[in-house]
Each structure stands twice: as C-alpha cells, then as structure tokens.
Motif scaffolding. Sequence first.
Motif, PDB file in Angstrom:
ATOM      1  N   SER B   4       0.877  -1.167   0.000  1.00  0.00           N
ATOM      2  CA  SER B   4       0.000   0.000   0.000  1.00  0.00           C
ATOM      3  C   SER B   4       0.914   1.216   0.000  1.00  0.00           C
ATOM      4  O   SER B   4       1.897   1.244   0.710  1.00  0.00           O
ATOM      5  CB  SER B   4      -0.884   0.043   1.234  1.00  0.00           C
ATOM      6  OG  SER B   4      -1.926  -0.881   1.120  1.00  0.00           O
ATOM      7  N   GLY B   5       0.571   2.188  -0.748  1.00  0.00           N
ATOM      8  CA  GLY B   5       1.430   3.354  -0.831  1.00  0.00           C
ATOM      9  C   GLY B   5       1.092   4.075  -2.106  1.00  0.00           C
ATOM     10  O   GLY B   5       0.016   3.897  -2.641  1.00  0.00           O
ATOM     11  N   ILE B   6       1.983   4.904  -2.587  1.00  0.00           N
ATOM     12  CA  ILE B   6       1.692   5.648  -3.806  1.00  0.00           C
ATOM     13  C   ILE B   6       2.272   4.897  -4.989  1.00  0.00           C
ATOM     14  O   ILE B   6       3.466   4.645  -5.069  1.00  0.00           O
ATOM     15  CB  ILE B   6       2.254   7.081  -3.727  1.00  0.00           C
ATOM     16  CG1 ILE B   6       1.646   7.809  -2.514  1.00  0.00           C
ATOM     17  CG2 ILE B   6       1.948   7.840  -5.012  1.00  0.00           C
ATOM     18  CD1 ILE B   6       2.151   9.210  -2.306  1.00  0.00           C
ATOM     19  N   ASN B   9       1.674   5.581 -10.902  1.00  0.00           N
ATOM     20  CA  ASN B   9       0.707   6.440 -11.597  1.00  0.00           C
ATOM     21  C   ASN B   9       0.082   7.480 -10.676  1.00  0.00           C
ATOM     22  O   ASN B   9      -0.875   8.145 -11.033  1.00  0.00           O
ATOM     23  CB  ASN B   9      -0.379   5.570 -12.247  1.00  0.00           C
ATOM     24  CG  ASN B   9      -1.172   4.756 -11.234  1.00  0.00           C
ATOM     25  OD1 ASN B   9      -0.954   4.874 -10.025  1.00  0.00           O
ATOM     26  ND2 ASN B   9      -2.100   3.953 -11.714  1.00  0.00           N
ATOM     27  N   GLY B  10       0.606   7.576  -9.449  1.00  0.00           N
ATOM     28  CA  GLY B  10       0.096   8.593  -8.543  1.00  0.00           C
ATOM     29  C   GLY B  10      -1.152   8.187  -7.786  1.00  0.00           C
ATOM     30  O   GLY B  10      -1.741   8.982  -7.071  1.00  0.00           O
ATOM     31  N   ARG B  11      -1.550   6.934  -7.923  1.00  0.00           N
ATOM     32  CA  ARG B  11      -2.720   6.449  -7.201  1.00  0.00           C
ATOM     33  C   ARG B  11      -2.291   5.921  -5.847  1.00  0.00           C
ATOM     34  O   ARG B  11      -1.217   5.345  -5.702  1.00  0.00           O
ATOM     35  CB  ARG B  11      -3.403   5.306  -7.971  1.00  0.00           C
ATOM     36  CG  ARG B  11      -3.818   5.679  -9.377  1.00  0.00           C
ATOM     37  CD  ARG B  11      -5.113   6.406  -9.443  1.00  0.00           C
ATOM     38  NE  ARG B  11      -6.272   5.585  -9.099  1.00  0.00           N
ATOM     39  CZ  ARG B  11      -7.509   6.072  -9.021  1.00  0.00           C
ATOM     40  NH1 ARG B  11      -7.713   7.363  -9.217  1.00  0.00           N
ATOM     41  NH2 ARG B  11      -8.525   5.287  -8.727  1.00  0.00           N
ATOM     42  N   GLY B  17      -9.995   0.767  -1.651  1.00  0.00           N
ATOM     43  CA  GLY B  17      -9.929   1.147  -3.049  1.00  0.00           C
ATOM     44  C   GLY B  17      -8.712   2.009  -3.344  1.00  0.00           C
ATOM     45  O   GLY B  17      -7.932   2.326  -2.440  1.00  0.00           O
ATOM     46  N   ASP B  18      -8.549   2.359  -4.621  1.00  0.00           N
ATOM     47  CA  ASP B  18      -7.435   3.205  -5.058  1.00  0.00           C
ATOM     48  C   ASP B  18      -7.940   4.630  -5.241  1.00  0.00           C
ATOM     49  O   ASP B  18      -9.029   4.839  -5.747  1.00  0.00           O
ATOM     50  CB  ASP B  18      -6.906   2.725  -6.412  1.00  0.00           C
ATOM     51  CG  ASP B  18      -6.144   1.422  -6.289  1.00  0.00           C
ATOM     52  OD1 ASP B  18      -6.155   0.834  -5.196  1.00  0.00           O
ATOM     53  OD2 ASP B  18      -5.558   1.004  -7.298  1.00  0.00           O
ATOM     54  N   PHE B  19      -7.119   5.584  -4.845  1.00  0.00           N
ATOM     55  CA  PHE B  19      -7.541   6.981  -4.937  1.00  0.00           C
ATOM     56  C   PHE B  19      -6.440   7.836  -5.523  1.00  0.00           C
ATOM     57  O   PHE B  19      -5.262   7.518  -5.412  1.00  0.00           O
ATOM     58  CB  PHE B  19      -7.932   7.506  -3.545  1.00  0.00           C
ATOM     59  CG  PHE B  19      -9.028   6.729  -2.928  1.00  0.00           C
ATOM     60  CD1 PHE B  19     -10.346   6.975  -3.274  1.00  0.00           C
ATOM     61  CD2 PHE B  19      -8.759   5.707  -2.024  1.00  0.00           C
ATOM     62  CE1 PHE B  19     -11.373   6.224  -2.733  1.00  0.00           C
ATOM     63  CE2 PHE B  19      -9.781   4.957  -1.475  1.00  0.00           C
ATOM     64  CZ  PHE B  19     -11.086   5.219  -1.832  1.00  0.00           C
ATOM     65  N   ASP B  20      -6.860   8.926  -6.141  1.00  0.00           N
ATOM     66  CA  ASP B  20      -5.924   9.886  -6.715  1.00  0.00           C
ATOM     67  C   ASP B  20      -5.185  10.609  -5.605  1.00  0.00           C
ATOM     68  O   ASP B  20      -5.811  11.104  -4.679  1.00  0.00           O
ATOM     69  CB  ASP B  20      -6.717  10.925  -7.513  1.00  0.00           C
ATOM     70  CG  ASP B  20      -6.261  10.961  -8.942  1.00  0.00           C
ATOM     71  OD1 ASP B  20      -5.026  10.859  -9.133  1.00  0.00           O
ATOM     72  OD2 ASP B  20      -7.128  11.073  -9.835  1.00  0.00           O
ATOM     73  N   VAL B  43      -1.925   9.472   4.742  1.00  0.00           N
ATOM     74  CA  VAL B  43      -2.670  10.344   3.840  1.00  0.00           C
ATOM     75  C   VAL B  43      -4.135  10.315   4.254  1.00  0.00           C
ATOM     76  O   VAL B  43      -4.685   9.272   4.599  1.00  0.00           O
ATOM     77  CB  VAL B  43      -2.521   9.987   2.351  1.00  0.00           C
ATOM     78  CG1 VAL B  43      -1.226  10.506   1.799  1.00  0.00           C
ATOM     79  CG2 VAL B  43      -2.656   8.520   2.122  1.00  0.00           C
ATOM     80  N   LEU B  44      -4.703  11.492   4.239  1.00  0.00           N
ATOM     81  CA  LEU B  44      -6.100  11.688   4.596  1.00  0.00           C
ATOM     82  C   LEU B  44      -6.847  11.757   3.267  1.00  0.00           C
ATOM     83  O   LEU B  44      -6.637  12.680   2.490  1.00  0.00           O
ATOM     84  CB  LEU B  44      -6.192  13.010   5.347  1.00  0.00           C
ATOM     85  CG  LEU B  44      -7.423  13.365   6.134  1.00  0.00           C
ATOM     86  CD1 LEU B  44      -7.584  12.418   7.309  1.00  0.00           C
ATOM     87  CD2 LEU B  44      -7.292  14.791   6.654  1.00  0.00           C
ATOM     88  N   ILE B  45      -7.675  10.760   3.018  1.00  0.00           N
ATOM     89  CA  ILE B  45      -8.346  10.680   1.719  1.00  0.00           C
ATOM     90  C   ILE B  45      -9.823  10.992   1.892  1.00  0.00           C
ATOM     91  O   ILE B  45     -10.536  10.269   2.601  1.00  0.00           O
ATOM     92  CB  ILE B  45      -8.164   9.280   1.089  1.00  0.00           C
ATOM     93  CG1 ILE B  45      -6.669   8.965   0.964  1.00  0.00           C
ATOM     94  CG2 ILE B  45      -8.859   9.202  -0.256  1.00  0.00           C
ATOM     95  CD1 ILE B  45      -6.372   7.508   0.689  1.00  0.00           C
TER      96      ILE B  45
END
Lengths: 84, 146
Positions: B4-6, B9-11, B17-20, B43-45
């Motif tokens: 898990s991480g960036i 592709n920046g996701r 799920g995957d987030f921008d 990261v706060l999504i």
Amino acid sequence: MLVVTRKRGEAIVIGDGIEVHVLRLGRDGVRIGISAPPHIAVHRSEVRDQIRKANATAATASSTSAALEQLRSRFTNPGKRREG
Amino acid sequence: MTPSGIAPNGRIQTRFGDFDAVQTHVVTFPEGIPGFAECRRFVLIQADELSPLTCLQSLDAPYPSFLAADPSTLREDYRPELPVPDRAALGDPAGSPLWLVLLTLALHEVTANLRAPIAINPDTMIGRQVLLDDSSYPVSWPVEAR
C-alpha cells in the motif's frame, strides 16, 4: 528493569520533572501519585494496550464494498441514528 | 511497489480502493499511533467514493488502512476535550483540532473508537491519537447493528 523498594510517602524521580509518589499501600494495590510536566501524557498501561488492540483490529477487520456502501448510506440517511 | 502506498501512476492504494493522490493531504504523526509506532505519515483521503467517510492510509510499513468518520456525524453529544499534553504535541493549535474517530468494520457490526479519537492540527497537519481520560467513551461504540 530497575527495581527499587519504596516506603509509603517516598518517591522516585524520572528524568527532569517526573515524580512518582507512593501514597498508600493496600492489600491488593498500591496508590501512587504521578507529577509530570504538562507535555508528558500519563496513562494506565491497560488503556494504551486496549487502544493498540483496537487499532490492530480496525486496520484489518473485514471490509467488503457492500458493508462500506451500507455504512455510507447510513450517514447520508441519519433517520436510523441510534442513541448512545 | 509496496503493498500500500503511492503507485507510479500517482494512485494511492488502500483497503477501501485506489484513490488519486491529488485528492489527499499528508498528516504527520510524530509518534505514530498505538500499535503502529513506525507509521508516521498518513494520507487523509476524502474522496467522493467514500464521502462522508475518510480513509487514513499509512505511507509507512505495515501500511495500515483505517476508515474514519467525523464524530459529530455519529453522536451529537460527543465533545472530546484535547488534553494539555496532546495540545502541546500538536503544536498548540489556535482553535479546535480536526477530530476523526476510527471505525472498525467487523462482520456483523461497525464500531467507532470514541475513547481514542484522532486529533489533527489543520495549520501544521500534525496528528495524534488522543487517549481520553473519560472512561464513559467506549473503545468499541456500536455505530449500527447489521
């Protein structure tokens, strides 16, 4: 671990400004008083352990997309809100 | 690629799920959180797919993913007080911190940890899990029965 013997009314000093006082001795417990600088948080260890465990569960508990959708819908339809 | 991480592709990959990465803010937890002391960066999504919930995804191993909620949407009478040591650790926020409570999505129940909410200083984006002295706030408060 450092082990010291203290009598009632005696204390130990930890670092700069933390003092642990033995206030009362009972059959099953010891009443202690702790004074610490304002930036030092003092907690019972079992509370911290409980939070550790809760975090581990929260990070791994099952999370189906259906469950997430149901939870989100609950927030957007607060009519079914439970009283605590 | 980390579990898990960036991603390249920046996701950002999470359990939910995957987030921008564009939709996110990085919060620094100088002491990690209990049980995850090495997890300093989260990261706060706040994505449409999760709204009104928030995902807190660690960028540090073992990359835990948490689902969190604004506690005011759960219980109107929940008014956590930021203890003095925690206020200092957050860098003395001028106003009220941003509060979030961690949710546990178990098989039959969703619970919220009201005893140890997350406080974030919005000015510095420093965060901390606060252990409240008030034992009337449960660690596993049932949000709903399923």
